[in-house]
Design an enzyme around this catalytic site. Structure first.
Site, PDB file in Angstrom:
ATOM      1  CB  SER A 253      -0.960  -0.044   1.191  1.00 50.55           C
ATOM      2  OG  SER A 253      -1.942   0.957   1.072  1.00 50.55           O
TER       3      SER A 253
ATOM      4  CG  ASP B 228      -6.896  -2.630  -3.654  1.00 52.19           C
ATOM      5  OD1 ASP B 228      -7.481  -1.676  -3.103  1.00 52.19           O
ATOM      6  OD2 ASP B 228      -5.660  -2.745  -3.669  1.00 52.19           O
TER       7      ASP B 228
ATOM      8  CG  HIS C   2      -5.869  -1.847  -0.085  1.00 55.25           C
ATOM      9  ND1 HIS C   2      -4.942  -1.660  -1.088  1.00 55.25           N
ATOM     10  CD2 HIS C   2      -5.406  -1.144   0.981  1.00 55.25           C
ATOM     11  CE1 HIS C   2      -3.980  -0.869  -0.652  1.00 55.25           C
ATOM     12  NE2 HIS C   2      -4.235  -0.554   0.606  1.00 55.25           N
TER      13      HIS C   2
END
Length: 360
Positions: free
Chosen positions: A199, A300, A334
């Site tokens: 991320s 995601d 995610h």
């Protein structure tokens, strides 16, 4: 909000001096009342930005971690260190535990080095959080590798590019330590260093690739970059953003809140540190970073940006070049690496990283 006290009543009629005194007292009381700070941004229940600029952080952890996922079962040794004493920035180093035979002979096989930068929207997180710790334990044991997990300054106290500056400083610190720290030098192969992150950490890994390429840590050699669901956004939303439900772990409201907290003052999501396709971003067509593994999750918000990133890198290198590998994990959201470190999906991901490292 200003709170005004109002006074008066029938008893003051016919007594001007008393009425004036009451009004003056009310005005003085009102002037003494100051607006109370209120929450203008909230992040994952562990960070609040107040209207007066105060940042309040909680010691609570926003993500659960499965039972036993962070113990390591004796397969991995780790220790903490500091790489920036002035800013109090630390790291945790992991290495597979020596076997009895290795311990008896004082010999340990040299292993690849996997640098890891945690996620958290540039606003929250630490190498010491149980989720990130559990993921690094698994990487160290199953790749196997020497894993070095770094902290960096967080927003909104330190907006971008603070995190990127720290990530760069972390790698140069590691370069110097690989040849001098006995704990690292006995296990780590400085000619096989891989830079990874999830991320926000994946975003950092991309920008380190832009900065360093394959030769920027000489005499240490970077063997490749591993980007796990990297945080790439833009002002123009992608279809995966538009399709993301409000119930998603990373939904549009949360992503927007992160951006308001970490972007430089006056910047938007087309800032080069956030959008790798922005006009002012370094061209991916000429990016010389060697091998790269890009991991996306089907569910995601960032999926389309992640896929486009890998496809652009591939196109720039030609159809026959296989240096860029893209993996899209079906059914995952995610940050599944951090959220479910003991899961089967993370097991598949760790094996993919193992293959990527081994087939250099």
């Amino acid at each position: 909000m200003w709170v005004c006290a109002h006074h008066g009543g029938h008893g003051s009629i016919g007594h001007p001096s008393s009425h004036s005194h009451t009004r003056a007292a009310a005005m003085a009381s009102s002037a003494d009342q100051k607006p109370q700070p209120h929450v203008i941004e909230e992040c994952r229940g562990v960070l609040q930005l107040l209207s007066d600029g105060t940042v309040v952080r909680s010691k609570a952890l926003p993500f659960p971690v499965g039972d036993g996922a962070d113990r390591g079962d004796g397969r991995v040794e780790w220790k903490d260190a500091v790489y920036d004493t002035d800013r109090g920035l630390g790291l945790r180093m992991y290495r597979p535990a020596a076997t009895t035979a290795e311990a008896d002979q004082d010999v340990r096989a040299k292993l690849p080095v996997l640098v890891y930068f945690h996620g958290g929207g540039f606003c929250i997180g630490s190498y010491a959080w149980p989720n990130f710790h559990a993921g690094c334990l698994r990487l160290a044991a199953e790749v196997p590798a020497v894993v070095v997990s770094f902290d960096y300054r967080l927003a909104p106290e330190h907006r971008l590019p603070a995190a990127h500056e720290d990530a760069s400083a972390a790698l140069f610190w590691l370069r110097d330590q690989l040849g001098s720290d006995p704990w690292l030098a006995g296990a780590a192969d400085p000619q096989r260093v891989f830079v990874s992150g999830e991320s926000a950490g994946g975003n950092l890994a991309h920008h380190l690739a832009v900065q360093l390429g394959t030769a920027g840590l000489d005499p240490v050699r970077i063997g490749g970059y591993i980007l796990l669901m990297p945080a790439f956004l833009s002002e123009q939303p992608t279809q995966s953003e538009l399709n993301t439900p409000a119930t998603a772990f990373l939904n549009r409201n949360i992503a927007e809140s992160y951006c308001r907290l970490f972007l430089p003052t006056g910047a938007n999501k087309d800032h080069p540190l956030v959008n790798p396709f922005a006009p002012d971003s370094p061209s991916l067509d000429t990016l010389d970073v060697g091998r790269m593994l890009v991991v996306a999750a089907e569910g995601d918000l960032l999926r389309d940006k992640n896929v486009e990133y890998a496809e652009r890198l591939r196109a720039a290198r030609g159809q026959e070049n296989d240096d860029v590998e893209l993996l899209v994990f079906a059914g995952e959201e995610h940050a599944f690496f951090a959220l479910k470190p003991a899961s089967a999906a993370v097991g598949e991901l760790v094996q993919a990283i193992r293959r990527f490292v081994a087939t250099e």
